[in-house]
Design an enzyme around this catalytic site. Sequence first.
Site, mmCIF file in Angstrom:
data_model
loop_
_atom_site.group_PDB
_atom_site.id
_atom_site.type_symbol
_atom_site.label_atom_id
_atom_site.label_comp_id
_atom_site.label_asym_id
_atom_site.label_seq_id
_atom_site.Cartn_x
_atom_site.Cartn_y
_atom_site.Cartn_z
ATOM 1 N N LYS A 195 0.843 -1.200 0.000
ATOM 2 C CA LYS A 195 0.000 0.000 0.000
ATOM 3 C C LYS A 195 0.877 1.248 0.000
ATOM 4 O O LYS A 195 1.615 1.492 0.953
ATOM 5 C CB LYS A 195 -0.896 0.050 1.234
ATOM 6 N N GLY A 247 7.118 4.525 8.458
ATOM 7 C CA GLY A 247 6.201 5.633 8.723
ATOM 8 C C GLY A 247 6.418 6.171 10.117
ATOM 9 O O GLY A 247 7.531 6.101 10.656
ATOM 10 N N SER A 248 5.361 6.675 10.709
ATOM 11 C CA SER A 248 5.503 7.342 12.003
ATOM 12 C C SER A 248 5.677 6.333 13.142
ATOM 13 O O SER A 248 5.199 5.201 13.067
ATOM 14 C CB SER A 248 4.275 8.204 12.269
ATOM 15 N N THR A 249 6.327 6.782 14.207
ATOM 16 C CA THR A 249 6.528 5.928 15.385
ATOM 17 C C THR A 249 5.180 5.543 15.991
ATOM 18 O O THR A 249 4.981 4.417 16.433
ATOM 19 C CB THR A 249 7.411 6.685 16.397
ATOM 20 N N GLU A 250 4.261 6.499 15.953
ATOM 21 C CA GLU A 250 2.933 6.259 16.531
ATOM 22 C C GLU A 250 2.237 5.064 15.869
ATOM 23 O O GLU A 250 1.780 4.134 16.537
ATOM 24 C CB GLU A 250 2.124 7.539 16.315
ATOM 25 N N GLY A 252 3.670 2.835 13.966
ATOM 26 C CA GLY A 252 4.539 1.677 14.148
ATOM 27 C C GLY A 252 4.235 0.942 15.448
ATOM 28 O O GLY A 252 4.134 -0.282 15.484
ATOM 29 N N GLU A 269 10.471 0.709 10.297
ATOM 30 C CA GLU A 269 11.428 1.815 10.088
ATOM 31 C C GLU A 269 10.654 3.083 10.390
ATOM 32 O O GLU A 269 9.785 3.479 9.636
ATOM 33 C CB GLU A 269 11.951 1.773 8.650
ATOM 34 N N CYS A 303 13.298 10.686 7.298
ATOM 35 C CA CYS A 303 13.337 10.134 8.656
ATOM 36 C C CYS A 303 14.723 10.269 9.278
ATOM 37 O O CYS A 303 14.848 10.382 10.489
ATOM 38 C CB CYS A 303 12.883 8.684 8.644
ATOM 39 N N GLU A 400 10.005 14.895 16.115
ATOM 40 C CA GLU A 400 10.296 14.884 14.682
ATOM 41 C C GLU A 400 9.389 15.900 13.994
ATOM 42 O O GLU A 400 8.162 15.789 14.068
ATOM 43 C CB GLU A 400 10.038 13.487 14.114
HETATM 44 P P1 NDP Z 1 1.890 7.413 8.945
HETATM 45 O O1 NDP Z 1 2.729 6.584 9.824
HETATM 46 O O2 NDP Z 1 0.461 7.588 9.284
HETATM 47 O O3 NDP Z 1 1.942 6.838 7.447
HETATM 48 C C1 NDP Z 1 2.772 5.817 6.961
HETATM 49 C C2 NDP Z 1 1.952 4.771 6.206
HETATM 50 O O4 NDP Z 1 1.147 4.008 7.115
HETATM 51 C C3 NDP Z 1 0.977 5.360 5.198
HETATM 52 O O5 NDP Z 1 0.879 4.502 4.081
HETATM 53 C C4 NDP Z 1 -0.306 5.386 6.002
HETATM 54 O O6 NDP Z 1 -1.441 5.498 5.203
HETATM 55 C C5 NDP Z 1 -0.219 4.058 6.738
HETATM 56 N N1 NDP Z 1 -1.043 3.955 7.931
HETATM 57 C C6 NDP Z 1 -1.609 4.944 8.680
HETATM 58 N N2 NDP Z 1 -2.288 4.415 9.730
HETATM 59 C C7 NDP Z 1 -2.138 3.070 9.652
HETATM 60 C C8 NDP Z 1 -2.594 1.974 10.455
HETATM 61 N N3 NDP Z 1 -3.333 2.159 11.544
HETATM 62 N N4 NDP Z 1 -2.248 0.715 10.090
HETATM 63 C C9 NDP Z 1 -1.487 0.505 9.002
HETATM 64 N N5 NDP Z 1 -1.048 1.502 8.193
HETATM 65 C C10 NDP Z 1 -1.347 2.767 8.518
HETATM 66 O O7 NDP Z 1 2.578 8.809 8.771
HETATM 67 P P2 NDP Z 1 1.858 10.197 8.417
HETATM 68 O O8 NDP Z 1 1.733 10.307 6.968
HETATM 69 O O9 NDP Z 1 0.610 10.373 9.230
HETATM 70 O O10 NDP Z 1 2.928 11.233 8.946
HETATM 71 C C11 NDP Z 1 2.923 11.608 10.318
HETATM 72 C C12 NDP Z 1 4.319 11.807 10.818
HETATM 73 O O11 NDP Z 1 5.032 10.595 10.752
HETATM 74 C C13 NDP Z 1 5.139 12.769 9.997
HETATM 75 O O12 NDP Z 1 4.910 14.072 10.358
HETATM 76 C C14 NDP Z 1 6.525 12.309 10.328
HETATM 77 O O13 NDP Z 1 6.943 12.880 11.532
HETATM 78 C C15 NDP Z 1 6.386 10.825 10.492
HETATM 79 N N6 NDP Z 1 6.762 10.053 9.300
HETATM 80 C C16 NDP Z 1 7.933 9.387 9.311
HETATM 81 C C17 NDP Z 1 8.337 8.683 8.198
HETATM 82 C C18 NDP Z 1 9.615 7.950 8.173
HETATM 83 O O14 NDP Z 1 10.110 7.661 7.105
HETATM 84 N N7 NDP Z 1 10.159 7.592 9.294
HETATM 85 C C19 NDP Z 1 7.560 8.666 6.975
HETATM 86 C C20 NDP Z 1 6.296 9.361 7.082
HETATM 87 C C21 NDP Z 1 5.959 10.030 8.204
HETATM 88 P P3 NDP Z 1 -1.929 7.009 4.840
HETATM 89 O O15 NDP Z 1 -0.898 7.616 3.994
HETATM 90 O O16 NDP Z 1 -3.169 6.835 4.111
HETATM 91 O O17 NDP Z 1 -2.134 7.705 6.151
#
Ligand code: NDP
Length: 491
Positions: A195, A247-250, A252, A269, A303, A400
């Site tokens: 996805k 993606g985000s730590t939250e 994750g 990651e 990141c 972050e």
């Molecule tokens: P997210 O962690 O929400 O997004 C990463 C991916 O996970 C996206 O494909 C997202 O879909 C998907 N996702 C969201 N919620 C769920 C869930 N409950 N279960 C499974 N998959 C999910 O990051 P955000 O885009 O909300 O960004 C928020 C913050 O996260 C940023 O401001 C930044 O600080 C951090 N971040 C860090 C990254 C890194 O590389 N370490 C990359 C991106 C963000 P969708 O896009 O539709 O929300």
Amino acid sequence: MAELDRKPDRAPVPKDWTYAPAPESREIVRLQDRYGHFIGGRWIEASQTYETISPASEERLATIGEGTPEDVDRAVSAAREAFADGWSSLPGSERAKYLFRIARLLQERSREFAVLESLNGGKPIKESRDVDLPLAAAHFFYYAGWADKLEYAFPNRRPKPVGVAGQIIPWNFPLLMLAWKIAPALACGNTVVLKPAETTPLTALLFCDVLRQAELPAGVVNIVTGDGRTGAAIVDHAGVDKIAFTGSTEVGKLIQRRLAGSGKKLTLELGGKAANIVFDDSALDQAVEGIVNGIYFNQGHVCCAGSRLFVQESIYEPLVEKLKRRLETLRVGDPLDKNTDVGAINSAMQLEKIKELVAAGKEEGAEIYQPPCRLPEKGYWFVPTVFTNVAQSYRIAQEEIFGPVLSVLTFRTPEEAVEKANNTPFGLSAGVWTEKGSRILWMAQRLRAGVVWANTYNRFDPSSPFGGYKESGFGREGGLHGLEPYLRFEE
Ligand code: NDP
């Protein structure tokens, strides 16, 4: 002859030295009005949809499928079938051929992908063209090379593919993160349901056409678009054997909780708050370039961005002075202009988050510097920003920001630099600037970070493992280490 006569004997002197617009043409990209999901080698009409836009202009680009649990279920079934139906038992040398083809096709179509990446994500074309695309192709080339050598990579451990990999990627490096996920999974004989992020689905959808050209067997790679709910449906699906998430730590942490006890393999990651540490013996101009690359590359949506700058006290003033001067030369604007250094912020939501943290920085007492800068009227933009007078406890030094915002702190001794650098819940990356090789090694041993760059920053190579400590996640992507999460061992 007349033609020659008319030529002046010397090249004309330019009237002024400002940059003229140098837009990359959009013509090479052919957008569909509407995209479905790519499942079992076919396009499946989506029952629910949303619109994807260009963050630089807010212009609508296409209608995208919002994957439902039923779509995810179909994709997982297609992946399972392809796994059982020959992909997992194909000789590694045969799997490698497909990966090599994909790599070559990405190279051949790199301009088209680069333009689309910048259009949908807002990153400057010079970065998508010179970083994202070459690295994505390199990743496929690299893992193609491992596909028939797994027995040598893990001697006497009898490596076997895990099964169906569910992969969820973010919006900051859409195609590159796809390559980081898909290349090792396929090299090891797994099949994939991926996805892309909600805001940047288009290069993943164009990638499906590369799969068609490469004649990859149906169902080996399935792409389901959508938001977090689609991601959650992949995480929760009982037919998925392994989850890879960036993606985000939250989110994750949420995924880790949901998978507890399920037996599914997991790699995460997550975020970072990297320290970029500059000692007084470093080459200052070179360090300034590294600082700029460390935090303003990809609008700071990185990141491993060097978002906390630690400067040795004795060089604080000249360094900050040079940095401010350098900031004045950064060109912010149209991502498709070849001169642009800093493009558009990826989404309205991310822009809000950056603004909120910058306001918190001002309120807590940090001093803000932003160079004079004219921003386009439409779209999402943020001026490259430096905060000085920052205390370690401030939110801008702890959280972050994921935007073009740098926090500058100081230190006196190497011990103090290490202590301050490690004073964070994250541990993804760090940078060290010094002329002394022994100091680089001393620092690298003590910094709790998955990657430590010395006298450079944000350098990536497919052969080099990448990943974090602490809240930055676990598992490694890239290199030989990146194969392991996609294998089980029959020792
Ligand atoms: P997210 O962690 O929400 O997004 C990463 C991916 O996970 C996206 O494909 C997202 O879909 C998907 N996702 C969201 N919620 C769920 C869930 N409950 N279960 C499974 N998959 C999910 O990051 P955000 O885009 O909300 O960004 C928020 C913050 O996260 C940023 O401001 C930044 O600080 C951090 N971040 C860090 C990254 C890194 O590389 N370490 C990359 C991106 C963000 P969708 O896009 O539709 O929300």
